[in-house]
Design a protein around this motif. Structure first.
Motif, PDB file in Angstrom:
ATOM      1  N   SER A 233     -70.737  20.604 -50.889  1.00 22.48           N
ATOM      2  CA  SER A 233     -70.140  19.365 -50.382  1.00 22.48           C
ATOM      3  C   SER A 233     -70.588  19.049 -48.965  1.00 22.48           C
ATOM      4  O   SER A 233     -70.630  17.876 -48.562  1.00 22.48           O
ATOM      5  CB  SER A 233     -68.613  19.449 -50.425  1.00 22.48           C
ATOM      6  N   GLN A 234     -70.945  20.088 -48.211  1.00 24.26           N
ATOM      7  CA  GLN A 234     -71.358  19.894 -46.818  1.00 24.26           C
ATOM      8  C   GLN A 234     -72.873  19.810 -46.667  1.00 24.26           C
ATOM      9  O   GLN A 234     -73.378  19.742 -45.540  1.00 24.26           O
ATOM     10  CB  GLN A 234     -70.808  21.034 -45.954  1.00 24.26           C
ATOM     11  N   GLY A 235     -73.593  19.811 -47.779  1.00 24.71           N
ATOM     12  CA  GLY A 235     -75.046  19.687 -47.709  1.00 24.71           C
ATOM     13  C   GLY A 235     -75.749  20.928 -47.215  1.00 24.71           C
ATOM     14  O   GLY A 235     -76.929  20.872 -46.847  1.00 24.71           O
ATOM     15  N   PHE A 236     -75.053  22.068 -47.199  1.00 22.49           N
ATOM     16  CA  PHE A 236     -75.701  23.311 -46.767  1.00 22.49           C
ATOM     17  C   PHE A 236     -76.778  23.732 -47.762  1.00 22.49           C
ATOM     18  O   PHE A 236     -77.785  24.334 -47.389  1.00 22.49           O
ATOM     19  CB  PHE A 236     -74.648  24.418 -46.630  1.00 22.49           C
ATOM     20  N   CYS A 237     -76.556  23.408 -49.052  1.00 20.90           N
ATOM     21  CA  CYS A 237     -77.481  23.835 -50.094  1.00 20.90           C
ATOM     22  C   CYS A 237     -77.568  22.769 -51.178  1.00 20.90           C
ATOM     23  O   CYS A 237     -76.823  21.781 -51.172  1.00 20.90           O
ATOM     24  CB  CYS A 237     -77.010  25.159 -50.717  1.00 20.90           C
ATOM     25  N   MET A 238     -78.486  22.983 -52.095  1.00 19.32           N
ATOM     26  CA  MET A 238     -78.601  22.156 -53.281  1.00 19.32           C
ATOM     27  C   MET A 238     -78.760  23.083 -54.479  1.00 19.32           C
ATOM     28  O   MET A 238     -79.086  24.272 -54.319  1.00 19.32           O
ATOM     29  CB  MET A 238     -79.812  21.222 -53.178  1.00 19.32           C
ATOM     30  N   GLU A 239     -78.470  22.569 -55.671  1.00 16.81           N
ATOM     31  CA  GLU A 239     -78.613  23.376 -56.877  1.00 16.81           C
ATOM     32  C   GLU A 239     -80.081  23.414 -57.317  1.00 16.81           C
ATOM     33  O   GLU A 239     -80.762  22.392 -57.300  1.00 16.81           O
ATOM     34  CB  GLU A 239     -77.763  22.808 -58.004  1.00 16.81           C
ATOM     35  N   GLN A 240     -80.529  24.590 -57.694  1.00 21.53           N
ATOM     36  CA  GLN A 240     -81.879  24.732 -58.234  1.00 21.53           C
ATOM     37  C   GLN A 240     -81.941  26.027 -59.029  1.00 21.53           C
ATOM     38  O   GLN A 240     -81.485  27.075 -58.561  1.00 21.53           O
ATOM     39  CB  GLN A 240     -82.919  24.760 -57.111  1.00 21.53           C
ATOM     40  N   THR A 241     -82.466  25.948 -60.224  1.00 24.83           N
ATOM     41  CA  THR A 241     -82.621  27.144 -61.042  1.00 24.83           C
ATOM     42  C   THR A 241     -83.564  28.112 -60.342  1.00 24.83           C
ATOM     43  O   THR A 241     -84.625  27.723 -59.851  1.00 24.83           O
ATOM     44  CB  THR A 241     -83.193  26.789 -62.426  1.00 24.83           C
ATOM     45  N   ILE A 242     -83.165  29.359 -60.299  1.00 26.04           N
ATOM     46  CA  ILE A 242     -84.033  30.375 -59.699  1.00 26.04           C
ATOM     47  C   ILE A 242     -84.123  31.545 -60.655  1.00 26.04           C
ATOM     48  O   ILE A 242     -83.108  32.044 -61.162  1.00 26.04           O
ATOM     49  CB  ILE A 242     -83.537  30.816 -58.305  1.00 26.04           C
ATOM     50  N   PHE A 243     -85.355  31.945 -60.959  1.00 27.33           N
ATOM     51  CA  PHE A 243     -85.597  33.038 -61.888  1.00 27.33           C
ATOM     52  C   PHE A 243     -85.707  34.358 -61.140  1.00 27.33           C
ATOM     53  O   PHE A 243     -86.039  34.393 -59.957  1.00 27.33           O
ATOM     54  CB  PHE A 243     -86.886  32.767 -62.676  1.00 27.33           C
ATOM     55  N   LYS A 244     -85.428  35.406 -61.880  1.00 30.18           N
ATOM     56  CA  LYS A 244     -85.518  36.739 -61.285  1.00 30.18           C
ATOM     57  C   LYS A 244     -86.882  36.961 -60.651  1.00 30.18           C
ATOM     58  O   LYS A 244     -86.992  37.538 -59.562  1.00 30.18           O
ATOM     59  CB  LYS A 244     -85.242  37.792 -62.364  1.00 30.18           C
ATOM     60  N   GLU A 245     -87.923  36.476 -61.316  1.00 27.02           N
ATOM     61  CA  GLU A 245     -89.277  36.683 -60.804  1.00 27.02           C
ATOM     62  C   GLU A 245     -89.553  35.899 -59.523  1.00 27.02           C
ATOM     63  O   GLU A 245     -90.534  36.170 -58.823  1.00 27.02           O
ATOM     64  CB  GLU A 245     -90.309  36.284 -61.869  1.00 27.02           C
ATOM     65  N   ASP A 246     -88.688  34.914 -59.206  1.00 21.98           N
ATOM     66  CA  ASP A 246     -88.857  34.142 -57.976  1.00 21.98           C
ATOM     67  C   ASP A 246     -88.412  34.906 -56.737  1.00 21.98           C
ATOM     68  O   ASP A 246     -88.774  34.538 -55.613  1.00 21.98           O
ATOM     69  CB  ASP A 246     -88.052  32.835 -58.039  1.00 21.98           C
TER      70      ASP A 246
END
Length: 277
Positions: A233-246
Protein backbone atom coordinates in the motif's frame (compact mmCIF):
# COMPACT_ATOMS: atom_id res chain seq x y z
CA UNK A 1 12.07 -32.74 -4.02
CA UNK A 2 8.90 -34.35 -2.75
CA UNK A 3 5.53 -32.64 -2.47
CA UNK A 4 3.74 -31.97 0.80
CA UNK A 5 0.16 -30.76 1.06
CA UNK A 6 -0.58 -27.22 2.12
CA UNK A 7 -3.47 -28.51 4.26
CA UNK A 8 -3.75 -30.81 7.23
CA UNK A 9 -6.66 -32.96 6.07
CA UNK A 10 -9.32 -33.59 8.68
CA UNK A 11 -7.59 -31.47 11.31
CA UNK A 12 -9.65 -29.24 13.55
CA UNK A 13 -8.25 -25.75 13.23
CA UNK A 14 -8.80 -22.11 14.13
CA UNK A 15 -8.01 -18.95 12.19
CA UNK A 16 -5.30 -16.79 13.73
CA UNK A 17 -3.38 -13.56 13.43
CA UNK A 18 -0.29 -12.54 15.38
CA UNK A 19 0.42 -8.89 16.11
CA UNK A 20 2.53 -6.65 18.27
CA UNK A 21 1.43 -4.48 21.16
CA UNK A 22 4.01 -1.73 21.64
CA UNK A 23 3.52 1.38 23.80
CA UNK A 24 6.15 3.19 21.67
CA UNK A 25 4.41 2.59 18.34
CA UNK A 26 2.13 5.64 18.32
CA UNK A 27 5.03 8.02 18.90
CA UNK A 28 6.96 6.51 15.97
CA UNK A 29 3.89 6.69 13.75
CA UNK A 30 3.39 10.37 14.65
CA UNK A 31 6.54 11.23 12.67
CA UNK A 32 5.35 9.20 9.68
CA UNK A 33 1.59 9.67 9.89
CA UNK A 34 1.06 9.89 6.13
CA UNK A 35 2.71 6.50 5.61
CA UNK A 36 0.82 4.42 8.14
CA UNK A 37 -2.81 3.19 8.06
CA UNK A 38 -5.49 4.23 10.55
CA UNK A 39 -5.80 4.00 13.48
CA UNK A 40 -2.52 5.87 13.91
CA UNK A 41 -2.67 6.29 17.69
CA UNK A 42 -3.12 2.61 18.54
CA UNK A 43 -0.40 0.58 20.31
CA UNK A 44 -1.46 -2.43 18.21
CA UNK A 45 0.64 -2.78 15.06
CA UNK A 46 -1.49 -2.59 11.87
CA UNK A 47 -4.63 -3.19 13.92
CA UNK A 48 -7.18 -2.77 11.11
CA UNK A 49 -5.26 -5.09 8.81
CA UNK A 50 -5.32 -7.88 11.39
CA UNK A 51 -9.09 -7.60 11.79
CA UNK A 52 -9.50 -7.58 8.00
CA UNK A 53 -7.24 -10.61 7.69
CA UNK A 54 -9.32 -12.62 10.13
CA UNK A 55 -12.54 -11.60 8.38
CA UNK A 56 -11.12 -12.70 5.01
CA UNK A 57 -10.16 -16.09 6.46
CA UNK A 58 -13.60 -16.56 8.03
CA UNK A 59 -15.22 -15.77 4.67
CA UNK A 60 -12.92 -18.19 2.84
CA UNK A 61 -13.72 -21.11 5.13
CA UNK A 62 -17.43 -20.23 5.26
CA UNK A 63 -17.46 -19.56 9.00
CA UNK A 64 -20.54 -17.35 9.36
CA UNK A 65 -20.48 -17.16 13.16
CA UNK A 66 -16.81 -16.19 13.17
CA UNK A 67 -17.41 -13.62 10.45
CA UNK A 68 -20.30 -12.10 12.39
CA UNK A 69 -18.22 -11.94 15.58
CA UNK A 70 -15.40 -10.18 13.74
CA UNK A 71 -17.70 -7.59 12.14
CA UNK A 72 -17.11 -5.06 14.90
CA UNK A 73 -15.71 -1.55 14.79
CA UNK A 74 -12.04 -1.06 15.50
CA UNK A 75 -12.67 0.58 18.87
CA UNK A 76 -14.53 -2.51 20.04
CA UNK A 77 -11.87 -4.79 18.56
CA UNK A 78 -9.13 -2.88 20.36
CA UNK A 79 -11.05 -3.03 23.65
CA UNK A 80 -11.27 -6.81 23.25
CA UNK A 81 -7.47 -6.97 22.88
CA UNK A 82 -6.92 -4.58 25.80
CA UNK A 83 -8.40 -7.13 28.18
CA UNK A 84 -5.44 -9.45 27.56
CA UNK A 85 -2.58 -6.98 28.17
CA UNK A 86 -1.01 -7.60 31.62
CA UNK A 87 1.28 -4.54 31.61
CA UNK A 88 0.67 -1.67 29.20
CA UNK A 89 4.21 -0.31 29.66
CA UNK A 90 5.83 -3.31 27.93
CA UNK A 91 5.69 -4.77 24.40
CA UNK A 92 3.79 -8.03 23.88
CA UNK A 93 3.19 -10.60 21.17
CA UNK A 94 -0.52 -11.30 20.78
CA UNK A 95 -1.98 -14.31 18.99
CA UNK A 96 -5.66 -13.83 18.17
CA UNK A 97 -7.48 -17.15 17.80
CA UNK A 98 -11.03 -17.47 16.43
CA UNK A 99 -12.90 -20.77 16.05
CA UNK A 100 -15.69 -21.87 13.73
CA UNK A 101 -18.32 -20.92 16.32
CA UNK A 102 -17.13 -17.33 16.51
CA UNK A 103 -15.40 -17.66 19.87
CA UNK A 104 -12.34 -15.44 20.08
CA UNK A 105 -9.41 -15.57 22.48
CA UNK A 106 -5.99 -13.96 22.77
CA UNK A 107 -2.70 -15.60 23.77
CA UNK A 108 -0.17 -13.09 25.11
CA UNK A 109 3.58 -13.58 25.44
CA UNK A 110 6.51 -11.24 26.13
CA UNK A 111 8.41 -10.04 23.09
CA UNK A 112 11.75 -8.31 22.69
CA UNK A 113 11.97 -4.55 22.62
CA UNK A 114 12.88 -3.17 19.18
CA UNK A 115 13.32 0.25 17.64
CA UNK A 116 9.69 1.17 16.79
CA UNK A 117 10.92 2.74 13.53
CA UNK A 118 11.62 -0.81 12.35
CA UNK A 119 7.87 -1.38 12.40
CA UNK A 120 7.51 1.21 9.64
CA UNK A 121 8.44 0.98 5.97
CA UNK A 122 12.27 0.77 5.81
CA UNK A 123 14.03 4.06 5.20
CA UNK A 124 17.23 5.87 6.11
CA UNK A 125 15.67 6.63 9.50
CA UNK A 126 15.36 2.97 10.41
CA UNK A 127 17.97 1.47 12.66
CA UNK A 128 19.94 -1.51 11.37
CA UNK A 129 18.33 -4.68 12.74
CA UNK A 130 20.16 -8.03 12.97
CA UNK A 131 20.62 -9.69 9.58
CA UNK A 132 18.61 -12.90 9.18
CA UNK A 133 19.87 -15.95 7.28
CA UNK A 134 17.33 -16.91 4.61
CA UNK A 135 17.31 -20.55 3.47
CA UNK A 136 15.24 -22.39 0.85
CA UNK A 137 13.04 -25.37 1.71
CA UNK A 138 14.07 -28.75 0.29
CA UNK A 139 10.48 -29.80 -0.44
CA UNK A 140 7.55 -28.36 -2.37
CA UNK A 141 4.42 -27.10 -0.61
CA UNK A 142 1.04 -27.35 -2.35
CA UNK A 143 -0.81 -23.98 -2.17
CA UNK A 144 -4.23 -23.98 -0.53
CA UNK A 145 -6.49 -21.90 1.68
CA UNK A 146 -4.24 -22.97 4.54
CA UNK A 147 -1.26 -21.23 2.95
CA UNK A 148 -3.16 -18.11 1.85
CA UNK A 149 -4.85 -17.67 5.25
CA UNK A 150 -3.17 -18.08 8.61
CA UNK A 151 -4.57 -20.91 10.74
CA UNK A 152 -3.43 -23.19 13.53
CA UNK A 153 -2.84 -25.93 10.91
CA UNK A 154 0.85 -25.12 10.59
CA UNK A 155 2.57 -28.51 10.66
CA UNK A 156 4.05 -27.93 7.20
CA UNK A 157 5.60 -24.63 8.28
CA UNK A 158 7.12 -26.25 11.36
CA UNK A 159 8.47 -29.09 9.24
CA UNK A 160 10.04 -26.66 6.75
CA UNK A 161 11.84 -24.87 9.57
CA UNK A 162 13.14 -28.14 10.98
CA UNK A 163 14.35 -29.24 7.54
CA UNK A 164 16.32 -26.00 7.36
CA UNK A 165 17.82 -26.59 10.79
CA UNK A 166 15.85 -23.78 12.49
CA UNK A 167 15.02 -25.18 15.90
CA UNK A 168 13.98 -22.10 17.85
CA UNK A 169 11.75 -19.08 17.15
CA UNK A 170 14.50 -16.97 18.70
CA UNK A 171 16.91 -17.76 15.84
CA UNK A 172 17.46 -14.98 13.30
CA UNK A 173 16.84 -17.41 10.46
CA UNK A 174 14.04 -18.00 7.97
CA UNK A 175 13.19 -20.60 5.33
CA UNK A 176 11.40 -19.82 2.05
CA UNK A 177 8.52 -22.08 1.02
CA UNK A 178 8.48 -23.23 -2.62
CA UNK A 179 5.42 -24.34 -4.62
CA UNK A 180 5.41 -27.18 -7.21
CA UNK A 181 6.22 -24.66 -9.99
CA UNK A 182 9.43 -23.76 -8.13
CA UNK A 183 8.01 -20.33 -7.27
CA UNK A 184 8.79 -18.69 -3.94
CA UNK A 185 5.57 -18.58 -1.90
CA UNK A 186 6.62 -16.84 1.33
CA UNK A 187 8.73 -17.37 4.41
CA UNK A 188 7.69 -19.73 7.21
CA UNK A 189 6.96 -16.77 9.52
CA UNK A 190 7.59 -13.74 7.29
CA UNK A 191 6.87 -12.11 3.95
CA UNK A 192 10.05 -11.80 1.85
CA UNK A 193 11.03 -8.89 -0.42
CA UNK A 194 13.74 -9.17 -3.05
CA UNK A 195 15.41 -6.58 -5.24
CA UNK A 196 13.39 -6.06 -8.40
CA UNK A 197 14.53 -8.16 -11.32
CA UNK A 198 14.90 -6.29 -14.60
CA UNK A 199 14.12 -8.35 -17.73
CA UNK A 200 16.96 -8.43 -20.24
CA UNK A 201 14.62 -6.92 -22.84
CA UNK A 202 13.85 -3.86 -20.71
CA UNK A 203 15.79 -0.75 -21.84
CA UNK A 204 17.93 0.83 -19.16
CA UNK A 205 15.93 3.40 -17.17
CA UNK A 206 12.49 2.12 -18.22
CA UNK A 207 9.97 1.88 -15.38
CA UNK A 208 12.58 3.40 -13.09
CA UNK A 209 9.78 4.88 -10.97
CA UNK A 210 8.60 1.42 -9.95
CA UNK A 211 9.56 0.10 -6.51
CA UNK A 212 13.04 -1.31 -6.03
CA UNK A 213 11.64 -4.34 -4.19
CA UNK A 214 9.34 -7.20 -5.20
CA UNK A 215 7.31 -9.69 -3.21
CA UNK A 216 5.70 -12.93 -4.45
CA UNK A 217 2.10 -12.54 -5.69
CA UNK A 218 -0.66 -14.37 -3.80
CA UNK A 219 -1.10 -16.52 -6.91
CA UNK A 220 2.16 -18.25 -5.91
CA UNK A 221 0.34 -19.53 -2.83
CA UNK A 222 1.75 -17.49 0.04
CA UNK A 223 0.03 -15.81 2.96
CA UNK A 224 -1.93 -12.58 2.66
CA UNK A 225 0.04 -11.03 5.50
CA UNK A 226 -0.62 -7.72 7.23
CA UNK A 227 2.89 -6.28 6.87
CA UNK A 228 2.81 -7.41 3.22
CA UNK A 229 -0.36 -5.40 2.66
CA UNK A 230 1.25 -2.42 4.39
CA UNK A 231 4.38 -2.62 2.21
CA UNK A 232 2.34 -2.84 -0.99
CA UNK A 233 0.00 0.00 0.00
CA UNK A 234 2.94 2.33 0.62
CA UNK A 235 4.68 1.52 -2.67
CA UNK A 236 7.66 -0.09 -0.95
CA UNK A 237 7.33 -3.11 -3.25
CA UNK A 238 5.40 -4.57 -6.14
CA UNK A 239 4.21 -8.12 -6.82
CA UNK A 240 6.33 -10.24 -9.13
CA UNK A 241 6.69 -13.99 -9.46
CA UNK A 242 10.14 -15.10 -8.39
CA UNK A 243 11.49 -18.58 -9.00
CA UNK A 244 13.88 -20.46 -6.80
CA UNK A 245 16.46 -20.30 -9.56
CA UNK A 246 16.23 -16.48 -9.54
CA UNK A 247 17.67 -16.28 -6.04
CA UNK A 248 21.33 -15.37 -5.69
CA UNK A 249 23.55 -16.59 -2.89
CA UNK A 250 24.42 -13.71 -0.60
CA UNK A 251 21.83 -11.28 -2.00
CA UNK A 252 20.19 -8.93 0.48
CA UNK A 253 16.46 -9.00 1.05
CA UNK A 254 13.88 -7.75 3.52
CA UNK A 255 11.54 -9.81 5.69
CA UNK A 256 8.49 -8.64 7.60
CA UNK A 257 5.71 -9.82 9.86
CA UNK A 258 3.10 -8.44 12.23
CA UNK A 259 5.21 -8.83 15.38
CA UNK A 260 8.78 -7.93 14.39
CA UNK A 261 8.15 -5.41 11.60
CA UNK A 262 10.87 -5.25 8.93
CA UNK A 263 14.14 -7.17 9.13
CA UNK A 264 17.16 -7.38 6.86
CA UNK A 265 18.00 -10.78 5.42
CA UNK A 266 20.64 -12.45 3.28
CA UNK A 267 19.95 -15.43 1.03
CA UNK A 268 21.98 -18.54 1.84
CA UNK A 269 21.88 -21.10 -0.98
CA UNK A 270 24.78 -23.27 0.09
CA UNK A 271 23.00 -24.61 3.13
CA UNK A 272 22.63 -28.31 3.86
CA UNK A 273 19.08 -28.82 5.10
CA UNK A 274 18.16 -31.47 7.62
CA UNK A 275 15.92 -33.48 5.30
CA UNK A 276 16.61 -33.82 1.59
CA UNK A 277 14.05 -35.54 -0.65
Amino acid sequence: MSLVSGTDAGQTFQIISSLRYDPCLAEAVAYNADNYPDPKNSPYYLLAYHRDRLIAAAHHFGWKDASNWLQRDLESFESFLDESIPDRSKPWRLRIVVDVNGKGSVDVNPTAMIDPLNLLIPSHTSSTPPVWRVYIDSQHILPSGFTTHKTTARDNYTAARLRAGINSPAETAEVLLINPKDEVMEGSITTPYFRRRRPNSMPSGQNSAEPAWITPPLSSGGNAGTSRRYALSQGFCMEQTIFKEDLVDGEECWLSNGVRGFMLGVVVLNHESKAQS
